[in-house]
Design an enzyme around this catalytic site. Structure first.
Site, PDB file in Angstrom:
ATOM      1  CB  CYS A 334      -1.007  -0.004   1.139  1.00 43.00           C
ATOM      2  SG  CYS A 334      -0.816  -1.248   2.395  1.00 43.00           S
ATOM      3  NE  ARG A 363       2.352  -9.104   5.201  1.00 42.14           N
ATOM      4  CZ  ARG A 363       1.036  -9.067   5.007  1.00 42.14           C
ATOM      5  NH1 ARG A 363       0.260  -9.887   5.679  1.00 42.14           N
ATOM      6  NH2 ARG A 363       0.516  -8.211   4.144  1.00 42.14           N
ATOM      7  CD  GLN A 381      -0.240  -8.804   0.180  1.00 40.89           C
ATOM      8  OE1 GLN A 381       0.324  -7.733  -0.016  1.00 40.89           O
ATOM      9  NE2 GLN A 381      -1.050  -8.997   1.198  1.00 40.89           N
ATOM     10  CG  ASP A 383      -1.940  -5.481  -2.144  1.00 42.38           C
ATOM     11  OD1 ASP A 383      -3.135  -5.418  -1.806  1.00 42.38           O
ATOM     12  OD2 ASP A 383      -1.001  -5.268  -1.362  1.00 42.38           O
ATOM     13  CG  HIS A 385      -3.786  -0.272  -2.648  1.00 43.26           C
ATOM     14  ND1 HIS A 385      -2.721  -1.095  -2.989  1.00 43.26           N
ATOM     15  CD2 HIS A 385      -4.036  -0.492  -1.336  1.00 43.26           C
ATOM     16  CE1 HIS A 385      -2.344  -1.774  -1.915  1.00 43.26           C
ATOM     17  NE2 HIS A 385      -3.119  -1.424  -0.904  1.00 43.26           N
ATOM     18  CE  LYS A 465      -9.191  -7.885   8.268  1.00 42.43           C
ATOM     19  NZ  LYS A 465      -7.882  -8.521   8.101  1.00 42.43           N
ATOM     20  CG  HIS A 511      -5.983  -1.022   1.660  1.00 41.92           C
ATOM     21  ND1 HIS A 511      -4.616  -0.951   1.838  1.00 41.92           N
ATOM     22  CD2 HIS A 511      -6.474   0.133   2.200  1.00 41.92           C
ATOM     23  CE1 HIS A 511      -4.300   0.181   2.443  1.00 41.92           C
ATOM     24  NE2 HIS A 511      -5.414   0.851   2.676  1.00 41.92           N
TER      25      HIS A 511
END
Length: 642
Positions: A334, A363, A381, A383, A385, A465, A511
Site C-alpha cells: 500500500c 513478513r 499478493q 494487491d 488499491h 474490512k 485496499h
C-alpha cells in the site's frame, strides 16, 4: 423474587433465588437433561449458577455454538485429569479450545508415546462413563497459588501469580482432580460422549522459545459419535489432499531449511502460478485496473510515516546499509501505491484511480507457524488499491465485491461467506475517522446486498474490512480475499487530489485482494481439487501416449500440432505397456490422455480418455483441440468430458 425472562419472551417468577438447572427442570425434563450451561443477561455461566434478581436466561445445549465450545473445554479438563491419574509426575499448564477441538500442554520427563495416548483416551472414556459431577469454587489469589504449589503444580502457580491480586480465581473440580479455569463447564463428565486424541507435538511454555519445551496433546470433541466420525473422515480426506504431498507427487515445488518460509518453484508449479497471475491480470484489466510495480526495499522512514513500523514492526525485515540508512523489505504494497498516486497532480475527474500489483512481500513468521504454502515468509499478493472520493466508496465497493465473488466461482468455490471486521485495539487514526470508515463500509455492504457476520476487533490497523471466506470440497473454511476502507493512510502519507473547487482533498483508499496470497491460494486450490486442477490451470493439459514404437512419428506430429495451438502437452514414447502409462499419468492428475495405436494412426484419430477413467471415444486431433479450447476459454465450466 426474581423474574426470569426466556428467549421466547415468556416469564417465570420465583419466590427465592433459583439455580439455572432448576429453571431448566421447570421448563421440561428434556431441556434439563440437555442443558450444558446458560447465558444469564448475556454472560455464559454454569447450570449451577444462582439467579437472585430479574434476568434474561437462555439455556445452552449441544446444539449451540457455545455448547460445543463448552464440551471441548470440558474435554480438555478430562484429558488433564486422565493424564494426572496415569502419570502423576506430569505437570499441567494450559488447555484451551481451538478450532474443531482442544489441546493441553504438559511437562513430563519423557515423550508421550502412541501407546500412552491410547491409554489416556481409554481412561478419559472411563471417567466420562463415571459421570462425575463438575463443581466450581472461588479462592483468593494467594491461597490458590499456595494450593497448586502444595500439589507440585508450579506452572499453574505461576499462571495464578501473574493474575492481578484482587481478581477472582475460580477452580473447577471433578472427582479428585482440580484445575484453574474461568469456566463454565458441563455439569458432569457424563455429558462428554464423543472425543478422540489426535496427536502430540512440542510447545514452548507460554509460547516463548527461550522457555522450556512442553508436550501438547491435541484432541477433538463433538456432541455425538456421528459428528465425531464425520470429522475424523474429513481429517483422513484432508490428509490425502495435503498440498505438500500433492506438490511433491506432481513435482510442483519444494521448501528447504536454507530458505525457511520461501518457495522453490519447479517448472510445472511455476506454470500454474503464472496461469493464476495471467487470469487475474485479465480480470483486473477488464475492471479498469492499471498494473504497477513498487520497490521491494524502501527507507524505514516511509514505513514509520505510514504507521506500519509502529503497528507491524515485529513482522518486518529491516536492514542497515554502510551509510547508516535503515531500509525495510516491504511487508505490504500500500505505501508504494500511494507514492505512485502522489507522483503528479491528480484531478477529481481522474478518480477512481485503480492500481494493481503482483507484489512480492516479506513478513516474519515464527518457525513453528510455517506450514507449506499456507503460511510462508515470502509471498506474492494480488494487491489492489483504489483511490476514490467519499461519494464513490459505495459504488466502488459494490463493483469490487461482485468481481471477487465472480472470480471465486471461476475456481469452483460456490460457498462464500463474508465477515465484517471493525476497529482493532491497535490502530492508527482517531475515532471520528473510524466512525466514517465503518459507516461507509456498512453502507457499501448493504448496497451490494451482502449478508455478513461480525468479526469484532479484527480490522486492519488503518481501516475496517470485509473478509471473504471460501468453503472447500470437504467443508473447510479459508479466509482469502479482503476489502478495506482506509481514511488514514492517504492522509498520513500526504496524498491528495484537486476537487471541483480547486481545493486539495484527501482521497479514500480502498485496499483489496482477491487471492490474498497467491502461494496460499495455490495450496487451497490443490487441496480443494485434490490435485485434479481444471484443465485451464493444469501444468500439463494432455499427454499423447504410444502403444508401440510404430506410432512414435504420429505421436510427435500430434504433440507438435497441439503445442503450436498453445496447449500444454507432453508425449510418452516409453517402451512400457499402455495400461502402465495410463495409470501413471492418471496418478499425475493429467486431465486428458490421448492414446495412439495402429488403428488410430491409420484413421488419423486419437482415443481420448479423461483422468477419471471415462472413455471419451475416438476423434481427430482437430476436434479434440477445438473442444479443449472451448473448455479453457470457459475457465472449466464446460469440459471435453461433457
Amino acid at each position: 423474587m426474581p423474574v426470569v425472562t426466556l428467549p421466547d419472551g415468556s416469564q417465570r417468577r420465583f419466590e427465592h433465588p433459583v439455580r439455572v438447572d432448576e429453571v431448566a427442570a421447570g421448563i421440561g425434563a428434556g431441556l434439563a437433561k440437555a442443558a450444558l450451561a446458560a447465558r444469564v443477561n448475556g454472560k455464559l455461566v454454569d447450570t449451577s449458577y444462582v439467579i437472585d434478581q430479574d434476568a434474561n436466561l437462555a439455556i445452552v445445549t449441544d446444539r449451540d455454538a457455545d455448547g460445543l465450545e463448552i464440551i471441548r473445554h470440558s474435554t480438555a479438563h478430562l484429558l488433564a485429569q486422565a493424564v494426572k491419574e496415569l502419570f502423576p509426575e506430569a505437570q499441567v499448564t494450559i488447555g484451551p479450545v481451538i478450532e474443531d477441538g482442544f489441546y493441553y500442554d504438559f511437562a513430563y520427563r519423557r515423550a508421550f508415546t502412541p501407546e500412552d495416548l491410547a491409554a489416556i483416551e481409554k481412561r478419559m472414556a472411563e471417567l466420562a462413563q463415571a459421570d462425575e459431577k463438575v463443581t466450581r469454587r472461588v479462592m483468593a489469589r494467594d491461597a490458590a497459588v499456595e494450593f497448586f504449589r502444595d500439589q507440585g503444580e508450579i506452572y499453574k502457580a505461576e499462571i495464578i501469580a501473574s493474575i492481578p491480586e484482587k481478581e477472582e480465581i475460580s477452580l473447577y473440580g471433578q472427582g479428585n482432580w482440580v484445575d484453574l479455569c474461568r469456566g463454565p463447564h458441563v455439569p458432569s463428565t457424563g455429558k462428554l460422549k464423543a472425543f478422540k486424541l489426535t496427536k502430540v507435538a512440542g510447545a514452548y511454555w507460554r509460547g516463548d522459545s527461550r522457555n522450556e519445551m512442553l508436550q501438547r496433546i491435541y484432541g477433538t470433541a463433538w456432541p455425538d459419535k456421528k459428528q465425531l466420525d464425520a470429522y475424523l473422515t474429513r481429517l483422513e480426506e484432508a490428509e490425502k489432499r495435503d498440498h505438500r504431498k500433492i506438490g511433491k507427487d506432481l513435482d510442483l515445488f519444494h521448501l528447504q531449511e536454507e530458505a525457511p518460509g520461501a518457495v522453490f518453484w519447479h517448472p510445472k508449479g511455476w506454470t500454474v502460478f503464472q496461469s493464476l497471475i495471467q487470469y487475474m491480470r485479465e480480470r483486473q484489466r477488464a475492471a479498469g485496473y492499471e498494473e504497477v510495480n513498487a520497490p521491494e526495499l524502501m527507507d524505514a522512514s516511509l514505513w514509520k510515516q505510514s504507521g506500519h513500523l509502529e503497528k507491524f514492526g515485529e513482522n518486518m525485515y529491516l536492514t542497515r546499509t554502510p551509510d547508516e540508512r535503515v531500509y525495510a523489505i516491504k511487508p505490504m504494497n500500500c505505501p508504494g501505491h500511494v507514492q505512485i498516486f502522489k507522483h503528479g497532480l491528480r484531478s477529481y475527474r481522474e478518480l477512481p484511480v485503480r492500481f494493481a500489483e503482483f507484489g512480492k512481500v516479506h513478513r516474519y513468521e515464527p518457525s513453528g507457524a510455517l506450514h507449506g504454502l499456507m503460511r510462508v515468509r515470502a509471498f506474492t499478493q494480488d494487491d489492489g488499491h483504489c483511490f476514490v472520493t467519499e461519494e464513490q466508496i459505495t459504488g466502488e465497493c459494490v463493483a469490487i465485491t461482485q468481481l471477487i465473488l465472480a472470480i471465486y466461482r471461476d475456481f469452483g468455490f460456490e460457498e462464500v461467506t463474508i465477515k465484517y471486521a471493525d476497529r482493532p485495539a491497535k490502530r492508527v487514526g482517531d475515532d471520528a475517522i473510524w466512525d466514517r470508515a465503518e459507516a461507509a463500509l456498512r453502507a457499501a455492504s448493504a448496497a451490494a446486498g451482502i449478508e455478513y457476520t461480525l468479526n469484532k476487533g479484527e480490522g486492519a490497523f488503518y481501516g475496517p474490512k470485509l473478509e471473504f471466506v471460501l468453503r472447500d470440497a470437504i467443508g473447510r473454511d479459508w479466509q482469502c480475499g479482503t476489502l478495506q476502507v482506509d481514511l488514514n493512510m492517504p492522509e498520513r502519507l500526504g496524498a491528495y487530489y484537486i476537487d471541483e473547487t480547486s481545493a486539495k482533498r484527501t482521497p479514500v483508499m480502498l485496499h483489496r485482494a482477491m487471492f490474498g496470497s497467491l502461494e496460499r491460494f495455490f495450496a487451497i486450490l490443490l487441496e480443494h481439487h485434490a490435485g485434479k486442477l481444471p484443465a485451464w490451470l493444469s501444468p500439463v493439459q494432455a499427454v499423447v501416449l504410444s502403444i508401440t514404437d510404430r506410432q512414435d512419428a504420429y505421436v510427435g506430429k500430434v504433440m507438435e500440432s497441439l503445442k503450436n495451438q498453445g496447449f500444454r502437452v507432453e508425449s510418452d514414447l516409453r517402451n512400457e505397456k499402455v495400461g502402465f502409462k495410463i495409470r501413471e499419468h492418471t496418478l499425475k492428475r493429467v486431465p486428458y490422455l490421448l492414446v495412439a495405436g495402429d488403428k488410430e494412426v491409420a484413421a488419423n484419430l486419437l482415443a481420448v480418455r479423461s483422468r477419471s477413467g471415462k472413455d471419451l471415444g475416438t476423434m481427430p486431433v482437430e476436434t479434440f483441440a477445438e473442444r479443449l479450447r472451448v473448455e479453457l476459454e470457459s475457465r472449466g465450466r464446460r469440459s471435453v468430458e461433457g
